[in-house]
Enzyme design. Structure first.
Site, short mmCIF file in Angstrom:
data_model
loop_
_atom_site.label_atom_id
_atom_site.label_comp_id
_atom_site.label_asym_id
_atom_site.label_seq_id
_atom_site.Cartn_x
_atom_site.Cartn_y
_atom_site.Cartn_z
N ARG A 176 0.75 -1.31 -0.10
CA ARG A 176 -0.17 0.01 0.15
C ARG A 176 0.75 1.36 -0.17
NH1 ARG A 176 -3.77 -1.38 5.10
NH2 ARG A 176 -1.69 -2.44 5.60
N LYS A 236 1.51 2.16 7.66
CA LYS A 236 1.82 1.38 8.74
C LYS A 236 2.84 2.18 9.78
CE LYS A 236 0.71 -2.13 9.66
NZ LYS A 236 -0.43 -2.36 10.20
N TYR A 261 -1.32 4.65 10.70
CA TYR A 261 -1.55 3.62 11.73
C TYR A 261 -0.52 3.18 12.47
CZ TYR A 261 -5.68 2.27 8.82
OH TYR A 261 -7.02 2.14 8.05
N HIS A 320 -0.87 1.77 16.01
CA HIS A 320 -1.12 0.55 16.94
C HIS A 320 -0.16 0.64 18.06
CE1 HIS A 320 -4.19 -0.72 14.32
NE2 HIS A 320 -3.38 -0.60 13.26
N GLU A 334 -6.22 4.84 13.59
CA GLU A 334 -7.18 3.95 14.25
C GLU A 334 -7.76 4.47 15.36
OE1 GLU A 334 -3.17 3.16 16.20
OE2 GLU A 334 -3.64 3.47 14.26
N SER A 349 -10.65 -2.36 8.08
CA SER A 349 -11.81 -3.35 8.86
C SER A 349 -12.48 -4.11 7.88
CB SER A 349 -12.37 -2.91 9.87
OG SER A 349 -11.55 -2.27 10.75
N ASP A 403 -20.92 -11.03 19.94
CA ASP A 403 -20.69 -9.82 20.48
C ASP A 403 -21.26 -9.51 21.93
OD1 ASP A 403 -19.07 -7.27 18.81
OD2 ASP A 403 -20.50 -6.65 20.45
N LEU A 441 -12.05 -5.56 18.89
CA LEU A 441 -11.18 -4.46 19.12
C LEU A 441 -11.60 -3.49 20.14
CD1 LEU A 441 -9.59 -2.03 17.45
CD2 LEU A 441 -11.77 -1.34 16.38
N ILE A 484 -4.37 -9.11 15.50
CA ILE A 484 -3.19 -9.29 15.97
C ILE A 484 -2.63 -7.92 15.89
CG2 ILE A 484 -2.36 -9.72 13.63
CD1 ILE A 484 -1.14 -11.71 17.10
N ASP A 485 -2.89 -6.81 15.22
CA ASP A 485 -2.20 -5.65 15.14
C ASP A 485 -2.35 -4.77 16.46
OD1 ASP A 485 -4.82 -4.88 14.68
OD2 ASP A 485 -4.25 -4.05 12.77
N MET A 514 -3.02 -7.39 6.85
CA MET A 514 -3.78 -8.32 5.76
C MET A 514 -4.39 -7.55 4.65
SD MET A 514 -6.40 -10.52 8.31
CE MET A 514 -7.11 -11.46 6.76
N HIS A 560 -3.84 23.65 7.70
CA HIS A 560 -4.33 24.41 8.88
C HIS A 560 -3.27 24.19 10.11
CE1 HIS A 560 -7.57 25.88 6.60
NE2 HIS A 560 -7.98 24.95 6.34
#
Length: 379
Positions: free
Chosen positions: A21, A81, A100, A102, A124, A140, A204, A246, A275-276, A307, A333
């Protein structure tokens, strides 16, 4: 107050293994130029996502030969990442890093950001008033959808699995798929698994979320309230377990302990998407696209931390769609003005001037939490 001068935005090539990416598309560069923002893109940064340098040049980006120059010249570095060890030396006090992060799963990165005094803004933890995570949502969705095809692949016997077809066959029971967590990851995983005609249980603790899924799926997915007993019953009978739990900014809770993994069917598959954020399965450890699985207690574990990096063209466009408005505000800004305008973006700020300013992140790291605005000054 005099408006802040636009920050130069730098986009380095991602160096995490098998990460194709890139943090911005050519359309994103064009949009930033409309805000008076100059964009530096490292040569070849878009190659993994099938975006050649020429497309960036055509919309006004400056192509820079190496990462060091990108990091040195940019006031705001935009990535996908968390910075790798070789990039930590580029951090500095007057730099804004938007990516990201994490940090709960990568405390070493947190240490480096704090030591350098860098303003670290994490995709995130940008969070709206209704609890939504807009910059996490598209990745996600990609990870949730990928988890089912990955799980189906490793359930094949020659890949170490039980030799089970997700949808079964006429006269043969389909696979049992258990999805732990009904957020964006879990909902997309359950939807894909149901589309392949597997038997799907979605768990959930949020009954309203389960009610929403139930109304849409109309019985194609079984929704279950999550508790220890329920998790034990469904996981031990599952062919494929997808971990999609999460806690924004914090470490993912472990909902499948090692004893429960031992009790699973031999050749069953676990895909731990959490896992992240440390993982929601006790026996998980992070893997890579080149070496994605390992076996523990007879169960195949897939725990790749990036992933969506396997489908970088799709993922890059999906990510830029949501990050670009925030990036434009920050670059045009400055951080202080941007976060004052948008409380959701304020929650994205994790570190400033050697302090942790996001409360869940501070708790996860075991560090004190400091209020954001007094530390920002004129940044």
């Amino acid at each position: 107050m005099t408006p802040a001068a636009p920050l130069v935005v730098g986009v380095p090539t991602e160096i995490k293994p098998d990460e194709g990416r890139v943090a911005i598309t050519p359309d994103g560069v064009r949009e930033l130029h409309g805000h008076g923002v100059h964009v530096l893109v490292q040569a070849g940064a878009g190659d993994g996502a099938s975006i050649p340098d020429a497309e960036y040049v055509a919309v006004g980006a400056e192509i820079v030969a190496d990462a060091a120059e990108v990091w040195e010249r940019a006031g705001l570095v935009c990535k996908v990442k968390e910075p790798r060890e070789s990039e930590l030396g580029y951090l500095r006090a007057d730099l804004v890093l938007f990516t990201y992060l994490h940090l709960a799963a990568y405390p070493g990165v947190a240490d480096a950001l704090l030591a350098a005094g860098t303003t670290g803004i994490a995709y995130e933890t940008v969070q709206t008033d209704d609890g939504a995570l807009p910059l996490l949502a598209p990745m996600s969705e990609v990870a949730g959808r990928m988890s089912v095809q990955v799980g189906a692949h490793f359930l094949e016997r020659h890949n170490g699995g039980r030799g089970v077809l997700l949808g079964g066959a006429p006269g043969v029971r389909p696979a049992s798929v258990v999805v732990l967590g009904a957020g964006n990851v879990g909902w997309n995983a359950a939807w894909m698994a149901a589309g392949l005609e597997a038997e799907v249980d979605l768990l959930d603790r949020n009954i309203d979320r389960l009610r929403y899924v139930d109304q849409i799926q109309m019985g194609r997915v079984t929704t279950l309230a999550s508790n220890r007993g329920q998790v034990e019953r469904v996981v031990t009978q599952a062919d494929l377990v997808i971990g999609a739990v999460l806690v924004a900014g914090g470490r993912a809770p472990v909902v499948v302990d090692e004893d429960l993994v031992r009790a699973m069917k031999p050749g069953a598959v676990i895909v731990d998407i959490a896992i992240d954020q440390g993982g929601c399965v006790a026996t998980s450890h992070e893997t890579s696209h080149r070496d994605p699985v390992f076996e523990k207690h007879g169960v195949i574990h897939y725990a790749v931390g990036n992933m969506p990096g396997a489908v970088p063209h799709t993922s890059t466009y999906a990510l830029t769609n949501v990050t670009l408005p925030y990036l434009a505000e920050l670059a045009a800004h400055g951080v202080r003005s941007a976060v004052e305008r948008d409380p959701a973006l304020a929650l994205g700020v994790n570190t400033v001037g050697g302090h942790v300013v996001n409360e869940p992140v501070a708790q996860a790291l075991g560090r004190p939490h400091e209020p954001l605005l007094p530390l920002l000054g004129a940044r």
